[in-house]
Scaffold this active site. Structure first.
Site, PDB file in Angstrom:
ATOM      1  N   VAL A  21       0.863  -1.183   0.000  1.00  0.00           N
ATOM      2  CA  VAL A  21       0.000   0.000   0.000  1.00  0.00           C
ATOM      3  C   VAL A  21       0.893   1.224   0.000  1.00  0.00           C
ATOM      4  O   VAL A  21       1.863   1.301   0.761  1.00  0.00           O
ATOM      5  CB  VAL A  21      -0.931   0.017   1.239  1.00  0.00           C
ATOM      6  N   GLY A  30       8.618   0.136   3.974  1.00  0.00           N
ATOM      7  CA  GLY A  30       9.396  -1.055   4.296  1.00  0.00           C
ATOM      8  C   GLY A  30       8.621  -2.313   4.006  1.00  0.00           C
ATOM      9  O   GLY A  30       7.534  -2.285   3.453  1.00  0.00           O
ATOM     10  N   SER A  72       4.582   4.164   2.565  1.00  0.00           N
ATOM     11  CA  SER A  72       4.185   2.886   1.979  1.00  0.00           C
ATOM     12  C   SER A  72       4.620   1.758   2.903  1.00  0.00           C
ATOM     13  O   SER A  72       5.480   1.937   3.768  1.00  0.00           O
ATOM     14  CB  SER A  72       4.806   2.689   0.598  1.00  0.00           C
ATOM     15  N   LYS A  73       4.027   0.599   2.706  1.00  0.00           N
ATOM     16  CA  LYS A  73       4.432  -0.577   3.461  1.00  0.00           C
ATOM     17  C   LYS A  73       3.954  -1.804   2.697  1.00  0.00           C
ATOM     18  O   LYS A  73       2.886  -1.809   2.102  1.00  0.00           O
ATOM     19  CB  LYS A  73       3.807  -0.578   4.849  1.00  0.00           C
ATOM     20  N   ALA A  74       4.775  -2.844   2.731  1.00  0.00           N
ATOM     21  CA  ALA A  74       4.408  -4.140   2.173  1.00  0.00           C
ATOM     22  C   ALA A  74       4.389  -5.151   3.306  1.00  0.00           C
ATOM     23  O   ALA A  74       5.262  -5.130   4.173  1.00  0.00           O
ATOM     24  CB  ALA A  74       5.401  -4.570   1.099  1.00  0.00           C
TER      25      ALA A  74
END
Length: 97
Positions: A21, A30, A72-74
């Protein structure tokens, strides 16, 4: 009311599912790898997988408010329950290659 994300990406494979996202076209954040140890924990993590990715990315967006990049982050959810400890470590290393 939730802030709309700039982009949401869903990826999947044989033993993993993931969400990424982001809140701007250029973003920093990260990667979080989740490796549940039981099928109960896997079910729990699956039920909150997207919400976790969204909330972590949103927190990163708020943290980055004074720089041009968005947040953002995954979050990758690995299904390694029936895998040996060595296989689990191998799968984790392959995620971040």
């Amino acid at each position: 009311e939730k802030m709309p994300a700039y982009g949401t990406f869903f990826v999947y494979g044989r033993r993993f599912k993931g969400f990424h996202v982001r809140f701007k076209d250029i973003a920093r954040g990260g990667l979080r790898i989740v490796t549940p140890s039981t099928s109960e924990f896997l079910a729990l993590e699956q039920s909150r997988h997207f919400d976790e990715a969204y909330n972590l990315a949103h927190a990163q967006q708020l943290k980055n408010k004074d720089i041009p990049e968005g947040g953002s982050k995954a979050v990758i959810l690995l299904d390694v329950i029936s895998t040996s400890a060595l296989g689990r470590q191998f799968a984790i290393r392959k995620c971040v290659k």
